[in-house]
Scaffold this motif. Structure first.
Motif, PDB file in Angstrom:
ATOM      1  N   ASP A 101       0.886  -1.346   0.049  1.00 48.89           N
ATOM      2  CA  ASP A 101      -0.067   0.067  -0.199  1.00 48.89           C
ATOM      3  C   ASP A 101       0.552   1.189  -0.007  1.00 48.89           C
ATOM      4  N   TRP A 102       2.136   1.130  -0.023  1.00 45.09           N
ATOM      5  CA  TRP A 102       2.983   2.140  -0.094  1.00 45.09           C
ATOM      6  C   TRP A 102       4.332   1.849  -0.613  1.00 45.09           C
ATOM      7  N   CYS A 130      -0.362  -3.842  -8.327  1.00 44.24           N
ATOM      8  CA  CYS A 130      -0.511  -3.753  -6.770  1.00 44.24           C
ATOM      9  C   CYS A 130      -1.827  -2.919  -6.418  1.00 44.24           C
ATOM     10  N   ASN A 132      -3.716  -2.234  -4.172  1.00 41.16           N
ATOM     11  CA  ASN A 132      -4.295  -1.607  -2.817  1.00 41.16           C
ATOM     12  C   ASN A 132      -3.228  -0.363  -2.559  1.00 41.16           C
ATOM     13  N   LEU A 133      -2.493  -0.139  -3.822  1.00 34.10           N
ATOM     14  CA  LEU A 133      -1.772   1.176  -3.334  1.00 34.10           C
ATOM     15  C   LEU A 133      -2.311   2.236  -2.794  1.00 34.10           C
ATOM     16  N   LYS A 134      -1.870   2.882  -1.776  1.00 41.46           N
ATOM     17  CA  LYS A 134      -2.457   4.124  -1.462  1.00 41.46           C
ATOM     18  C   LYS A 134      -1.482   5.446  -1.441  1.00 41.46           C
ATOM     19  N   LYS A 193      -7.434   2.915  -5.433  1.00 41.65           N
ATOM     20  CA  LYS A 193      -7.370   3.314  -3.830  1.00 41.65           C
ATOM     21  C   LYS A 193      -6.195   4.318  -3.615  1.00 41.65           C
TER      22      LYS A 193
END
Length: 336
Positions: A226-227, A262, A264-266, A287
């Motif tokens: 997510d990062w 990826c 769900n990368l935020k 996201k």
């Protein structure tokens, strides 16, 4: 034991002390808890790069030491992280503060005896950056190299760019989702012999790159990212080229489009490693909340197609960019 559904309890982390059972660590870590793998020698470092806490369990199953780095911006045993040396002398008058180290520049240590063990504070440039509480009599199991999964698939898979895969592996290393051991351990594994990187780390190790390019990445692992930050100082590069100094473009990314794997990368930050970012490559990331681009870019209007965007930074230049950024501001997006 399975992780609970509770979030990390920062107050409970700050209260961890030598002599407490491992269950106290589990409770404090909540949903991110994972029991230490046998090869780790009792080390629980899942939160090292996020909350800034590392715990080591001794042979008796009790906390032997707990270390807090500067990411843990809270007070530990009466010592606030980040406090100045002058304020520390006033706030904790019974702490014994040593002279400046002869081997670590602008660094000295403060020590204080606690009922549970010794507290040591690392003070660098007159600021507390690290606090360790340990039982000097604790005995630990020796750590060993991790079990390495067999390489599989095509180089870079599922990404078309091997160097993009390295960046994703680095993001997974950051949150301890994968364990590559130390760079020397990985090199010894892929070369099937002992390796001293102090002597052999001045050149790229092709076998290490080959292994990492085919490191198995499950959908679950990819979904956990997510990062991500693209930067020459990323943790992954010493595994391939221990003393790489960034002078060559060995790890530059040419194709960012695979970042869609990826989902769900935020947060994404591009500091270097990419000559030009095509913002359209980010559109599949529904996201994505924060984007920071510090290199040339194109198709900035694609930012308008990111439904979850909350912050966009380091964009400047062309009139088209200013227009897009103004529209984002009107939508409530923070623009830096």
């Amino acid at each position: 034991m399975a992780a609970s559904g509770k979030p990390v309890d920062v107050a409970a982390l700050a209260a961890l002390r030598p002599g407490m059972p491992m269950s106290a660590v589990e409770k404090a870590m909540g949903s991110v808890w994972r029991a230490p793998a046998p090869h780790k020698g009792g080390l629980i470092d899942i939160l090292e790069n996020t909350y800034g806490v590392v715990v080591r369990i001794d042979r008796k199953g009790l906390i032997g030491s707990v270390n807090f780095n500067s990411r843990f911006e809270h007070t530990i045993a009466g010592v606030p992280m980040g406090i100045s040396l002058a304020d520390l002398r006033t706030t904790v008058p019974d702490m014994q503060i040593g002279a400046e180290s002869k081997v670590r520049r602008a660094t000295r240590f403060g020590r204080k005896q606690l009922p549970e063990g010794e507290l040591a504070a690392r003070i660098t440039y007159d600021t507390v950056y690290e606090i360790n509480i340990s039982n000097p009599d604790a005995e630990y199991l020796e750590p060993t190299a991790p079990p390495y999964p067999a390489a599989s698939g095509d180089p870079g898979a599922p990404f078309s760019d091997v160097n993009l895969k390295l960046a994703v592996l680095s993001a997974l290393l950051r949150v301890k989702a994968i364990d590559l051991g130390r760079p020397e351990e990985l090199a010894s594994h892929v070369l099937s012999r002992p390796v001293d990187l102090e002597k052999e780390g001045y050149e790229r190790i092709p076998e290490a790159l080959e292994y990492l390019s085919r490191y198995p990445l499950s959908d679950e692992l990819l979904a956990s990212v997510d990062w991500i930050e693209f930067d020459g100082g990323a943790e992954i590069y010493p595994y391939v080229w221990y003393f790489w100094g960034g002078e060559e473009n060995a790890f530059d990314i040419k194709d960012l489009s695979g970042i869609r794997f990826c989902p769900n990368l935020k947060f994404i930050s591009v500091i270097s490693m990419i000559d030009k970012v095509d913002i359209r490559d980010l559109v599949p990331l529904s996201k994505l909340e924060r984007v920071s681009i510090n290199v040339p870019f194109e198709n900035i209007e694609a930012l308008l197609d990111l439904p979850s965007l909350r912050q966009a930074g380091r964009f400047s230049g062309a009139p088209a960019a200013r227009g897009v950024l103004e529209t984002l501001k009107q939508r409530g997006v923070q623009v830096n």
